[in-house]
Design a protein around this motif. Structure first.
Motif, short mmCIF file in Angstrom:
data_model
loop_
_atom_site.label_atom_id
_atom_site.label_comp_id
_atom_site.label_asym_id
_atom_site.label_seq_id
_atom_site.Cartn_x
_atom_site.Cartn_y
_atom_site.Cartn_z
N TRP A 44 0.86 -1.19 0.00
CA TRP A 44 0.00 0.00 0.00
C TRP A 44 0.89 1.22 0.00
CZ3 TRP A 44 -1.05 4.40 2.82
CH2 TRP A 44 -2.32 4.97 2.69
N GLN A 45 0.48 2.27 -0.74
CA GLN A 45 1.28 3.49 -0.76
C GLN A 45 0.45 4.67 -1.24
OE1 GLN A 45 4.41 3.77 -3.75
NE2 GLN A 45 3.34 2.32 -5.09
N ASP A 46 0.96 5.85 -0.95
CA ASP A 46 0.44 7.08 -1.54
C ASP A 46 1.63 8.00 -1.75
OD1 ASP A 46 -0.98 9.20 -2.50
OD2 ASP A 46 -2.46 9.22 -0.88
N ASN A 47 1.81 8.46 -2.97
CA ASN A 47 2.89 9.39 -3.31
C ASN A 47 2.42 10.83 -3.40
OD1 ASN A 47 4.99 7.39 -3.63
ND2 ASN A 47 3.94 6.74 -5.49
N PHE A 48 1.14 11.07 -3.11
CA PHE A 48 0.56 12.43 -3.10
C PHE A 48 0.86 13.18 -4.39
CE2 PHE A 48 1.35 11.23 1.37
CZ PHE A 48 0.03 11.20 1.80
N ASP A 49 0.70 12.47 -5.51
CA ASP A 49 0.98 13.07 -6.81
C ASP A 49 -0.26 13.62 -7.49
OD1 ASP A 49 -0.14 10.61 -7.20
OD2 ASP A 49 1.50 9.78 -8.40
N LYS A 50 -1.37 13.72 -6.74
CA LYS A 50 -2.58 14.36 -7.26
C LYS A 50 -2.68 15.77 -6.68
CE LYS A 50 -5.08 9.96 -7.62
NZ LYS A 50 -6.30 9.19 -7.23
N GLN A 51 -3.53 16.56 -7.26
CA GLN A 51 -3.75 17.93 -6.77
C GLN A 51 -4.88 18.00 -5.74
OE1 GLN A 51 -1.71 20.63 -7.44
NE2 GLN A 51 -0.48 18.97 -8.32
N HIS A 52 -5.19 16.85 -5.19
CA HIS A 52 -6.23 16.78 -4.16
C HIS A 52 -5.98 15.53 -3.34
CE1 HIS A 52 -8.19 13.52 -6.45
NE2 HIS A 52 -7.90 14.25 -7.52
N GLY A 84 3.94 16.79 -5.91
CA GLY A 84 4.11 15.48 -5.28
C GLY A 84 4.23 15.50 -3.78
N TYR A 85 3.81 16.58 -3.15
CA TYR A 85 3.83 16.68 -1.69
C TYR A 85 2.44 17.08 -1.19
CZ TYR A 85 8.91 17.07 -2.35
OH TYR A 85 10.22 16.87 -2.73
N VAL A 262 2.75 26.91 10.09
CA VAL A 262 3.79 25.91 10.21
C VAL A 262 3.30 24.66 9.49
CG1 VAL A 262 2.94 25.01 12.42
CG2 VAL A 262 5.35 24.72 11.80
N GLN A 263 4.21 23.89 8.90
CA GLN A 263 3.78 22.81 8.03
C GLN A 263 4.57 21.52 8.28
OE1 GLN A 263 2.81 25.14 3.91
NE2 GLN A 263 4.96 25.02 4.46
N MET A 264 3.89 20.40 8.10
CA MET A 264 4.55 19.11 7.91
C MET A 264 4.37 18.77 6.43
SD MET A 264 4.24 15.38 9.75
CE MET A 264 2.50 15.55 10.11
N ILE A 265 5.48 18.62 5.73
CA ILE A 265 5.45 18.37 4.29
C ILE A 265 5.72 16.89 4.06
CG2 ILE A 265 6.38 19.06 2.06
CD1 ILE A 265 7.52 21.57 3.55
N VAL A 266 4.71 16.17 3.57
CA VAL A 266 4.82 14.72 3.43
C VAL A 266 5.02 14.36 1.97
CG1 VAL A 266 3.73 12.49 3.91
CG2 VAL A 266 3.29 14.45 5.42
N ASP A 267 6.05 13.59 1.71
CA ASP A 267 6.40 13.16 0.36
C ASP A 267 5.66 11.88 0.00
OD1 ASP A 267 7.56 12.68 -2.07
OD2 ASP A 267 9.59 12.42 -1.33
#
Length: 273
Positions: A44-52, A84-85, A262-267
């Motif tokens: 299972w994975q998510d690369n957050f490569d969508k704009q939503h 992608g983040y 402040v942000q957590m940036i997840v790849d």
């Protein structure tokens, strides 16, 4: 005599390779001095490569009464998707007329959509600092197998406070919280991080231990212990994933509004078994 000699010879030859051996219906495993890392398969994975947000995998975490969840919001300003983040943000509330909370925070979880039992999870992310910032990556049980919280346990893959150059990796349960067994065995560890860069936070979960990692290095292990109260090990059931940028609370302290957002940036997030 010749059969016994043959068995011994085969076992000695295979000892160098740590492989299972079967001779005349008898099974043997000759281990080397170092147990090899098991081969993991990505499930299972998510690369957050969508704009939503991919809502087949995640849900935005709703507000709650606990310190960590009191500012959670689905306000679009708490989320950003770019290159992608996913950016999970802690912000000053831009409109307190309808929502009186001073701060809003973004978080996502897989509750009701994905849970797993045993395996490895890794999350690559960059943690920004601010006074009162409390980003976290953690896991809770999908079902109430043993009753209400904290009887099903909590696995904190990573918690970060303020501007620290370390993270906390912790387990909570009825055993640690109610029975106060925090050191039998130790339930928490600390690990250094690359403060201004991305890090990979991970957990290897086995039936008898939880092994926490940072950037591929094992940092803290919580073992299953024999002969203690059974509540010490509720980690025998599926858990779901939570990632959130929290703000404020008794542990992290007060928020500095002038240091927000402040942000957590997840790849990416990856689960292996």
């Amino acid at each position: 005599m010749r059969l016994n000699y043959l068995l011994l010879l085969i076992l000695l030859l295979n000892a160098c390779h740590g492989v299972p051996t079967s001779v005349n219906g008898h099974n043997f495993i000759q281990k080397t001095g170092r147990t090899a890392e098991k081969k993991w398969t990505l499930v299972w994975q998510d690369n957050f490569d969508k704009q939503h947000l991919d809502t087949t995998k995640w849900t935005m975490i709703p507000p709650g009464k606990a310190d960590w969840g009191k500012h959670m919001s689905n306000n679009p300003s708490c989320f950003r998707f770019d290159n992608g983040y996913i950016y999970l943000r802690g912000i000053n509330n831009p409109d307190t007329t309808t929502d009186h909370r001073p701060f809003l925070t973004g978080g996502i979880y897989t509750k009701g959509k994905f849970a797993f039992q045993y395996g490895k999870i890794e999350i690559r992310a960059k943690l920004e600092g601010a006074r009162g910032a409390w980003p976290a990556m953690w896991m809770l049980a999908e079902k109430n197998k043993y009753g209400e919280y904290p009887k099903n346990g909590e696995i904190d893959i990573m918690e970060h406070l303020n501007f620290d150059s370390i993270v906390y990796q912790t387990t909570h349960s009825y055993y640690t919280l109610n029975l106060k067994q925090e050191n039998n065995p130790p339930h928490s560890g600390r690990a250094a991080i690359n403060k201004n860069d991305f890090n990979i936070f991970g957990l290897k979960w086995f039936p008898d231990k939880l092994v926490f990692t940072v950037n591929g290095t094992e940092t803290f292990t919580y073992p299953r212990v024999a002969g203690v109260d059974p509540s010490q090990w509720p980690y025998d059931q599926p858990f779901y994933i939570m990632i959130d940028q929290q703000l404020g609370g008794n542990w992290v302290g007060k928020v500095a509004p002038d240091q927000l957002p402040v942000q957590m940036i997840v790849d990416w997030v990856r689960v292996y078994q």
